[in-house]
Write a protein that holds these residues in place. Structure first.
Motif, mmCIF file in Angstrom:
data_model
loop_
_atom_site.group_PDB
_atom_site.id
_atom_site.type_symbol
_atom_site.label_atom_id
_atom_site.label_comp_id
_atom_site.label_asym_id
_atom_site.label_seq_id
_atom_site.Cartn_x
_atom_site.Cartn_y
_atom_site.Cartn_z
ATOM 1 N N HIS A 318 0.842 -1.191 0.000
ATOM 2 C CA HIS A 318 0.000 0.000 0.000
ATOM 3 C C HIS A 318 0.881 1.247 0.000
ATOM 4 C CE1 HIS A 318 -3.354 -2.685 1.001
ATOM 5 N NE2 HIS A 318 -2.506 -3.257 1.860
ATOM 6 N N LEU A 319 0.467 2.251 -0.765
ATOM 7 C CA LEU A 319 1.250 3.479 -0.893
ATOM 8 C C LEU A 319 0.546 4.652 -0.227
ATOM 9 C CD1 LEU A 319 2.344 3.270 -4.639
ATOM 10 C CD2 LEU A 319 3.653 2.569 -2.627
ATOM 11 N N LYS A 320 1.318 5.450 0.474
ATOM 12 C CA LYS A 320 0.846 6.725 0.997
ATOM 13 C C LYS A 320 1.569 7.801 0.191
ATOM 14 C CE LYS A 320 0.501 9.514 5.196
ATOM 15 N NZ LYS A 320 0.862 9.600 6.648
ATOM 16 N N ARG A 321 0.858 8.388 -0.762
ATOM 17 C CA ARG A 321 1.483 9.323 -1.699
ATOM 18 C C ARG A 321 1.644 10.701 -1.076
ATOM 19 N NH1 ARG A 321 -2.298 6.251 -4.414
ATOM 20 N NH2 ARG A 321 -1.416 4.803 -5.957
ATOM 21 N N GLY A 322 2.854 11.265 -1.254
ATOM 22 C CA GLY A 322 3.154 12.582 -0.700
ATOM 23 C C GLY A 322 3.365 13.621 -1.781
ATOM 24 N N LYS A 323 4.328 14.513 -1.565
ATOM 25 C CA LYS A 323 4.574 15.627 -2.478
ATOM 26 C C LYS A 323 5.290 15.175 -3.748
ATOM 27 C CE LYS A 323 5.501 19.717 -1.275
ATOM 28 N NZ LYS A 323 6.145 20.967 -0.826
ATOM 29 N N VAL A 324 5.067 15.942 -4.800
ATOM 30 C CA VAL A 324 5.758 15.719 -6.071
ATOM 31 C C VAL A 324 6.595 16.959 -6.385
ATOM 32 C CG1 VAL A 324 5.517 15.238 -8.531
ATOM 33 C CG2 VAL A 324 3.867 14.285 -6.911
ATOM 34 N N HIS A 325 7.865 16.755 -6.735
ATOM 35 C CA HIS A 325 8.767 17.852 -7.091
ATOM 36 C C HIS A 325 9.088 17.765 -8.586
ATOM 37 C CE1 HIS A 325 9.442 18.304 -2.744
ATOM 38 N NE2 HIS A 325 9.603 16.992 -2.719
ATOM 39 N N TYR A 326 9.500 18.883 -9.127
ATOM 40 C CA TYR A 326 9.864 18.960 -10.549
ATOM 41 C C TYR A 326 11.331 19.368 -10.615
ATOM 42 C CZ TYR A 326 9.674 20.737 -15.417
ATOM 43 O OH TYR A 326 9.903 20.970 -16.738
ATOM 44 N N ALA A 327 12.159 18.536 -11.278
ATOM 45 C CA ALA A 327 13.596 18.802 -11.315
ATOM 46 C C ALA A 327 14.162 18.546 -12.712
ATOM 47 C CB ALA A 327 14.327 17.927 -10.295
ATOM 48 N N LEU A 328 15.281 19.201 -12.998
ATOM 49 C CA LEU A 328 16.020 18.977 -14.244
ATOM 50 C C LEU A 328 17.325 18.267 -13.896
ATOM 51 C CD1 LEU A 328 15.543 22.432 -16.051
ATOM 52 C CD2 LEU A 328 14.201 20.339 -16.316
#
Length: 389
Positions: A318-328
């Motif tokens: 089971h997954l507890k989804r958190g923040k998503v970041h955007y990176a290069l």
């Protein structure tokens, strides 16, 4: 109207500046000057503020002149005899293509460029100046982080040549006759996921023991049903967000060292290309879930030790989804051509890990099998002769 372009030029000689991963600074190829990122950002912030003021004044002047020209054109039109060139068939409507195109104006030579909408940094084909286009990130998403290049183009070429070595099935002419068509330093967009995975997994494990009893060699195999459960927090699990980049290549050149991750700044882009994401967070969800669940499964499997074999039979994660970041993240892309075919290679611009497909020589494969067959025949004949005695 063309999007504004920030062109990083040397304050000492106005030559183009390039970010150099080895020093972590912006350097000038002409006079050799070196500048700190923060120093150049402050310098250009003041310069751009003045440029905005000048642009606003110029726009007002253009509007005044345009109004005057319109009035003059109206006067001339009333006296025209109908012999003007007919431009009624021309259109400014790009239709569906407009969504995939952008217009940029080079601040060095004034050339206006049409580029793919996902290109965030480019070089002017006319004067060669590396230019940064901050407008590409506005209105969509601005990256949170950038991981600067550490390795140069020369490092990438050396790594490719080394990759050719000790490949017994590689055609002998490949490394000599292939031509390096293109090499690009590209900041590839990645979504980075934070969260937690918890659950359990079952494994089928075996222990194999071989021993001799009298004239017999006995192999004993014991089978075990192994269960493991636990949870793991994960931070910045990467999933590439560019459809141009093969997913397996991007996965294979990992890992990256996040200790060098920097807050995003366009000052790291001059001299490199930068793609804007074209695979959304929603479309990346399945790959992200798979990678996060895989992280827990790998951690659980590593605890199953002391067995000869171990294979997963079931899982409940089971997954507890958190923040998503955007990176290069930095990638060197190398394209080579040989025997009429293209071969793509990708190298981690920070660690130097390189992957890519190589051709296989049919003659060498046949020769290898022939050599193996000859060896087996020789061994068989020797055994028969020994038994005959």
């Amino acid at each position: 109207m063309a999007t504004q372009v920030t062109n990083y030029q040397c304050p000492a000689c106005t030559g183009p500046l390039h970010f150099v991963g080895e020093s972590g600074r912006l350097e000038c190829d002409y006079c050799g000057s070196s500048f700190d990122i923060a120093e150049i950002e402050a310098f250009y912030a003041e310069k751009e503020a003045k440029a905005v003021e000048a642009a606003e004044a110029a726009q007002k002047q253009e509007e005044t002149e345009a109004a005057q020209k319109t009035a003059e054109a109206d006067e001339q039109k009333s006296a025209a005899d109908g012999s003007d060139w007919d431009s009624s068939g021309l259109s400014e409507d790009w239709g569906a293509d407009a969504a995939d195109m952008k217009a940029y104006c080079c601040p060095s030579c004034g050339a206006e460029l049409l580029c793919d909408a996902t290109t965030a940094a480019t070089s002017c084909p006319y004067c060669g100046n590396p230019s940064v286009i901050p407008g590409q990130f506005t209105g969509i998403l601005k990256p949170d982080f950038v991981l600067p290049f550490k390795l140069s183009k020369e490092d990438a070429i050396k790594a490719l040549k080394k990759h050719y070595l000790k490949k017994p099935l590689l055609p002998s002419t490949f490394s000599k006759a292939n031509h390096l068509e293109e090499i690009k330093g590209v900041y590839v967009p990645f979504w980075m996921y934070d969260g937690e995975a918890s659950g359990s997994a079952r494994f089928h494990a075996t222990q194999v023991h071989t021993y001799t009893s009298g004239d017999y060699e006995i192999t004993e195999t014991r089978h075990y049903d192994v269960s493991r459960a636990g949870s793991i927090g994960f931070e910045k699990i990467p999933v590439d967000a560019s459809s141009k980049m093969p997913d397996d290549y991007m996965d294979s050149i990992e890992p990256y060292d996040y200790a060098d991750l920097k807050p995003f700044s366009t000052a790291y882009l001059p001299g490199f290309l930068a793609d804007k994401y074209d695979v959304s967070i929603e479309d990346s969800r399945e790959r992200a879930d798979k990678r996060c669940a895989g992280s827990l499964l790998s951690a659980l499997e590593r605890t199953v030790s002391g067995y000869t074999t171990c294979n997963e039979t079931s899982r409940d994660i089971h997954l507890k989804r958190g923040k998503v970041h955007y990176a290069l993240l930095p990638v060197w892309i190398l394209n080579t051509r040989w025997d009429g075919k293209d071969f793509l290679f990708a190298m981690n611009g920070q660690t130097g890990k390189l992957v890519g497909n190589l051709p296989v020589s049919t003659k060498r494969v046949i020769g290898l099998f022939a050599a193996i067959a000859a060896s087996l025949i020789a061994i068989s004949v020797t055994a028969l002769l020994f038994l005959a005695r």
